[in-house]
Design a protein around this motif. Structure first.
Motif, PDB file in Angstrom:
ATOM      1  N   LEU A 197      42.833  48.272  42.372  1.00  0.00           N
ATOM      2  CA  LEU A 197      43.689  47.194  41.883  1.00  0.00           C
ATOM      3  C   LEU A 197      43.188  45.832  42.334  1.00  0.00           C
ATOM      4  O   LEU A 197      42.484  45.711  43.345  1.00  0.00           O
ATOM      5  N   GLY A 198      43.560  44.818  41.586  1.00  0.00           N
ATOM      6  CA  GLY A 198      43.234  43.439  41.935  1.00  0.00           C
ATOM      7  C   GLY A 198      44.240  42.504  41.295  1.00  0.00           C
ATOM      8  O   GLY A 198      45.192  42.946  40.636  1.00  0.00           O
ATOM      9  N   VAL A 199      44.016  41.218  41.487  1.00  0.00           N
ATOM     10  CA  VAL A 199      44.888  40.196  40.891  1.00  0.00           C
ATOM     11  C   VAL A 199      44.007  39.106  40.291  1.00  0.00           C
ATOM     12  O   VAL A 199      43.106  38.581  40.952  1.00  0.00           O
ATOM     13  N   LEU A 200      44.257  38.792  39.025  1.00  0.00           N
ATOM     14  CA  LEU A 200      43.583  37.692  38.343  1.00  0.00           C
ATOM     15  C   LEU A 200      44.614  36.881  37.589  1.00  0.00           C
ATOM     16  O   LEU A 200      45.462  37.440  36.890  1.00  0.00           O
ATOM     17  N   GLN A 201      44.566  35.554  37.743  1.00  0.00           N
ATOM     18  CA  GLN A 201      45.483  34.654  37.048  1.00  0.00           C
ATOM     19  C   GLN A 201      46.939  35.044  37.262  1.00  0.00           C
ATOM     20  O   GLN A 201      47.776  34.926  36.372  1.00  0.00           O
ATOM     21  N   GLY A 202      47.230  35.535  38.466  1.00  0.00           N
ATOM     22  CA  GLY A 202      48.598  35.908  38.803  1.00  0.00           C
ATOM     23  C   GLY A 202      49.058  37.219  38.189  1.00  0.00           C
ATOM     24  O   GLY A 202      50.237  37.568  38.296  1.00  0.00           O
ATOM     25  N   CYS A 203      48.147  37.962  37.554  1.00  0.00           N
ATOM     26  CA  CYS A 203      48.488  39.234  36.902  1.00  0.00           C
ATOM     27  C   CYS A 203      47.832  40.406  37.621  1.00  0.00           C
ATOM     28  O   CYS A 203      46.730  40.278  38.154  1.00  0.00           O
ATOM     29  N   LEU A 204      48.517  41.547  37.606  1.00  0.00           N
ATOM     30  CA  LEU A 204      47.964  42.763  38.187  1.00  0.00           C
ATOM     31  C   LEU A 204      46.802  43.257  37.334  1.00  0.00           C
ATOM     32  O   LEU A 204      46.883  43.275  36.099  1.00  0.00           O
ATOM     33  N   CYS A 205      45.716  43.648  37.998  1.00  0.00           N
ATOM     34  CA  CYS A 205      44.532  44.160  37.292  1.00  0.00           C
ATOM     35  C   CYS A 205      44.154  45.534  37.824  1.00  0.00           C
ATOM     36  O   CYS A 205      44.455  45.876  38.977  1.00  0.00           O
ATOM     37  N   MET A 206      43.493  46.293  36.981  1.00  0.00           N
ATOM     38  CA  MET A 206      42.982  47.607  37.342  1.00  0.00           C
ATOM     39  C   MET A 206      41.531  47.673  36.896  1.00  0.00           C
ATOM     40  O   MET A 206      41.198  47.227  35.794  1.00  0.00           O
ATOM     41  N   ASN A 207      40.652  48.186  37.758  1.00  0.00           N
ATOM     42  CA  ASN A 207      39.240  48.247  37.367  1.00  0.00           C
ATOM     43  C   ASN A 207      38.606  49.555  37.837  1.00  0.00           C
ATOM     44  O   ASN A 207      39.070  50.181  38.797  1.00  0.00           O
ATOM     45  N   TYR A 208      37.538  49.962  37.130  1.00  0.00           N
ATOM     46  CA  TYR A 208      36.854  51.209  37.446  1.00  0.00           C
ATOM     47  C   TYR A 208      35.467  51.198  36.811  1.00  0.00           C
ATOM     48  O   TYR A 208      35.173  50.404  35.905  1.00  0.00           O
ATOM     49  N   ASP A 209      34.622  52.091  37.300  1.00  0.00           N
ATOM     50  CA  ASP A 209      33.302  52.308  36.689  1.00  0.00           C
ATOM     51  C   ASP A 209      33.446  53.305  35.548  1.00  0.00           C
ATOM     52  O   ASP A 209      34.056  54.371  35.724  1.00  0.00           O
ATOM     53  N   TYR A 210      32.868  52.969  34.413  1.00  0.00           N
ATOM     54  CA  TYR A 210      32.887  53.866  33.261  1.00  0.00           C
ATOM     55  C   TYR A 210      31.487  54.429  33.035  1.00  0.00           C
ATOM     56  O   TYR A 210      30.551  53.692  32.703  1.00  0.00           O
ATOM     57  N   LYS A 211      31.345  55.742  33.285  1.00  0.00           N
ATOM     58  CA  LYS A 211      30.069  56.452  33.106  1.00  0.00           C
ATOM     59  C   LYS A 211      28.908  55.779  33.839  1.00  0.00           C
ATOM     60  O   LYS A 211      27.751  55.946  33.480  1.00  0.00           O
ATOM     61  N   THR A 222      27.854  53.003  33.640  1.00  0.00           N
ATOM     62  CA  THR A 222      27.122  52.048  32.792  1.00  0.00           C
ATOM     63  C   THR A 222      27.851  50.721  32.690  1.00  0.00           C
ATOM     64  O   THR A 222      27.237  49.687  32.455  1.00  0.00           O
ATOM     65  N   HIS A 223      29.185  50.742  32.859  1.00  0.00           N
ATOM     66  CA  HIS A 223      29.983  49.529  32.750  1.00  0.00           C
ATOM     67  C   HIS A 223      31.086  49.508  33.816  1.00  0.00           C
ATOM     68  O   HIS A 223      31.553  50.556  34.278  1.00  0.00           O
ATOM     69  N   PHE A 224      31.476  48.314  34.159  1.00  0.00           N
ATOM     70  CA  PHE A 224      32.606  48.077  35.061  1.00  0.00           C
ATOM     71  C   PHE A 224      33.730  47.494  34.197  1.00  0.00           C
ATOM     72  O   PHE A 224      33.586  46.412  33.638  1.00  0.00           O
ATOM     73  N   VAL A 225      34.826  48.226  34.072  1.00  0.00           N
ATOM     74  CA  VAL A 225      35.891  47.868  33.136  1.00  0.00           C
ATOM     75  C   VAL A 225      37.075  47.275  33.880  1.00  0.00           C
ATOM     76  O   VAL A 225      37.523  47.829  34.898  1.00  0.00           O
ATOM     77  N   VAL A 226      37.600  46.152  33.384  1.00  0.00           N
ATOM     78  CA  VAL A 226      38.742  45.470  33.997  1.00  0.00           C
ATOM     79  C   VAL A 226      39.877  45.379  32.986  1.00  0.00           C
ATOM     80  O   VAL A 226      39.693  44.876  31.868  1.00  0.00           O
ATOM     81  N   TRP A 227      41.049  45.887  33.388  1.00  0.00           N
ATOM     82  CA  TRP A 227      42.275  45.762  32.595  1.00  0.00           C
ATOM     83  C   TRP A 227      43.210  44.760  33.270  1.00  0.00           C
ATOM     84  O   TRP A 227      43.210  44.631  34.498  1.00  0.00           O
ATOM     85  N   MET A 228      44.040  44.079  32.480  1.00  0.00           N
ATOM     86  CA  MET A 228      45.023  43.130  33.015  1.00  0.00           C
ATOM     87  C   MET A 228      46.397  43.426  32.424  1.00  0.00           C
ATOM     88  O   MET A 228      46.532  43.661  31.221  1.00  0.00           O
ATOM     89  N   MET A 229      47.412  43.412  33.304  1.00  0.00           N
ATOM     90  CA  MET A 229      48.792  43.601  32.871  1.00  0.00           C
ATOM     91  C   MET A 229      49.422  42.225  32.657  1.00  0.00           C
ATOM     92  O   MET A 229      49.821  41.556  33.605  1.00  0.00           O
ATOM     93  N   LYS A 230      49.512  41.792  31.407  1.00  0.00           N
ATOM     94  CA  LYS A 230      49.955  40.434  31.089  1.00  0.00           C
ATOM     95  C   LYS A 230      51.414  40.189  31.470  1.00  0.00           C
ATOM     96  O   LYS A 230      51.784  39.104  31.906  1.00  0.00           O
ATOM     97  N   ASP A 231      52.253  41.208  31.285  1.00  0.00           N
ATOM     98  CA  ASP A 231      53.678  41.120  31.598  1.00  0.00           C
ATOM     99  C   ASP A 231      53.988  42.196  32.628  1.00  0.00           C
ATOM    100  O   ASP A 231      54.049  43.385  32.292  1.00  0.00           O
ATOM    101  N   TYR A 232      54.174  41.779  33.889  1.00  0.00           N
ATOM    102  CA  TYR A 232      54.268  42.747  34.983  1.00  0.00           C
ATOM    103  C   TYR A 232      55.362  43.788  34.722  1.00  0.00           C
ATOM    104  O   TYR A 232      56.501  43.455  34.370  1.00  0.00           O
ATOM    105  N   GLY A 233      55.011  45.059  34.901  1.00  0.00           N
ATOM    106  CA  GLY A 233      55.963  46.148  34.756  1.00  0.00           C
ATOM    107  C   GLY A 233      56.082  46.699  33.353  1.00  0.00           C
ATOM    108  O   GLY A 233      56.719  47.731  33.148  1.00  0.00           O
ATOM    109  N   VAL A 234      55.472  46.019  32.384  1.00  0.00           N
ATOM    110  CA  VAL A 234      55.549  46.471  30.990  1.00  0.00           C
ATOM    111  C   VAL A 234      54.220  47.139  30.629  1.00  0.00           C
ATOM    112  O   VAL A 234      53.185  46.456  30.508  1.00  0.00           O
ATOM    113  N   ARG A 235      54.252  48.456  30.448  1.00  0.00           N
ATOM    114  CA  ARG A 235      53.004  49.192  30.221  1.00  0.00           C
ATOM    115  C   ARG A 235      52.279  48.725  28.964  1.00  0.00           C
ATOM    116  O   ARG A 235      51.047  48.689  28.922  1.00  0.00           O
ATOM    117  N   GLU A 236      53.048  48.347  27.937  1.00  0.00           N
ATOM    118  CA  GLU A 236      52.437  47.933  26.677  1.00  0.00           C
ATOM    119  C   GLU A 236      51.671  46.621  26.794  1.00  0.00           C
ATOM    120  O   GLU A 236      50.934  46.248  25.879  1.00  0.00           O
TER     121      GLU A 236
END
Length: 384
Positions: A278-292, A294-308
């Protein structure tokens, strides 16, 4: 009289002193506050000596909050810095301007920091930062709250846990907006227990004391990484064991209510990726991992607590044959999408617009073990 002859001395008008001819302009107090609250902390510390009224203003809690609000939301990150822990045998810290890192990476402006705890050969881990305060874990038994911008620090009392080999403590620093109190949470885990139980204590900066709260949810074991502060909560990546199976989850603690909940991750490629962090970018919760790998993938939760609201923010390629190293971070993302992260103990900048990398040059930098972004503020760990 000859028109070209000089005037007699008595008829030459005397030049008035500047102070008499042009009185100093009057600035309303409201305008003074607006100007000063946009200045860097270093200037404000100097300006406290200008006069008693400025000393009083700059020390006022309302002014400190206004300065914090403006500094943390500055889009040009002129008040943001990154603290770096060196890989040298001696514990050494540097602080670099983010503006310099992004805009002039070939010659980054950095300062050596004087760590307030004298521990020449002990590397204290960086727990996190919140509103200019940095938190360090000292031997897993107490924490240090430190604002390097104003050079003020406070050490907590000891936790007093019964530590034994195999035990660890996962910390987290955050802010309780309701009680206006900075809190450090310590999750003490003993994985050797047949039934894993994680005891939790909360340190209040206001009372300078630890107290027990509800245990970490049963069957959930946090990873040793620090909790990430977002929207009044601390969030840990954790392992949830159900019989022979285990699942990666996000456990959230509300710092005011002191209650737990599970935050659902995005629908990601579980089979082909490494264990996420986990991490934090621009005040939002982020999740990151290595994919195969070959790539480092970063996800951001724009609205905290809302999975969508999870969105895939960026996918950063690895160079061929990255061996056993992975990216760390990301630590910051600029308005134009440039990402600051670490690889093989060095900071790097990735630009997704042209898929390019830059390697910032840091004076006398010899590799970095840990890093944390913080904002320069007047917040003091000695005040509440």
């Amino acid at each position: 009289m000859d028109r070209t002859s000089p005037l007699p001395p008595s008829s030459v008008p005397k030049q008035q002193p500047m102070s008499e001819s042009l009185p100093l302009p009057f600035l309303p107090d409201e305008l003074v506050v607006e100007i000063l609250s946009r200045l860097p902390v270093k200037s404000l510390l100097q300006f406290r000596c200008v006069c008693k009224s400025w000393m009083s203003l700059i020390s006022d809690p309302y002014f400190m909050k206004k300065h914090l609000h403006l500094s943390s939301r500055c889009t040009h990150f002129t008040h943001h810095r990154i603290i770096l822990s060196a890989t040298t045998a001696e514990f050494h810290l540097k602080s670099c301007s983010l503006s310099s890192l992004f805009n002039n990476p070939s010659s980054t402006v950095c300062d050596d920091l004087n760590y307030p705890v004298k521990n020449k050969f002990r590397h204290d881990g960086i727990v996190g930062s919140c509103n200019g305060l940095l938190c360090f874990a000292i031997k897993g038994d107490c924490v240090l709250l430190w604002n390097p911008s104003i050079r003020v620090s406070k050490k907590s009392p000891p936790l007093g846990n019964n530590w034994r080999p195999g035990c660890f403590t996962a910390f987290g620093l955050g802010y309780d907006h309701v009680n206006e109190d900075y809190k450090v949470v310590a999750v003490f885990c003993d994985p050797s227990e047949y039934f894993i139980e994680c005891k939790v204590k909360v340190y209040s900066m206001a009372t300078n004391s630890w107290r027990k709260i509800q245990d970490f949810p049963h069957g959930f074991l946090p990873f040793q990484n620090s909790g990430k502060f977002v929207s009044g909560t601390l969030n840990w990546a954790a392992n949830h064991s159900i019989g022979p199976s285990s699942f990666w989850v996000i456990v959230s603690l509300d710092l005011h209510k002191e209650t737990y909940r599970e935050v659902l991750p995005p629908d990601y490629e579980k089979e082909d990726c490494s264990t996420p962090s986990l991490g934090v970018l621009q005040g939002c919760l982020c999740m990151n991992y290595d994919y195969k790998k070959t790539h480092f993938v970063v996800w951001m939760m724009k609205d905290y607590g809302v999975r969508e609201s999870w969105v895939k923010l960026v996918s950063i390629p690895y160079v061929p044959n990255p061996e056993d190293f992975s990216y760390s971070g990301p630590y910051y993302i600029s308005e134009n999408g440039k990402v600051l992260l670490m690889f093989e103990f060095d900071l790097i900048l990735y630009d997704p617009r042209n898929n390019s990398f830059k390697y910032p040059k840091i004076e006398s930098g010899k590799g970095w073990f840990d890093a944390e972004v913080y904002v320069e503020t007047l917040v003091s760990p000695m005040k509440h």
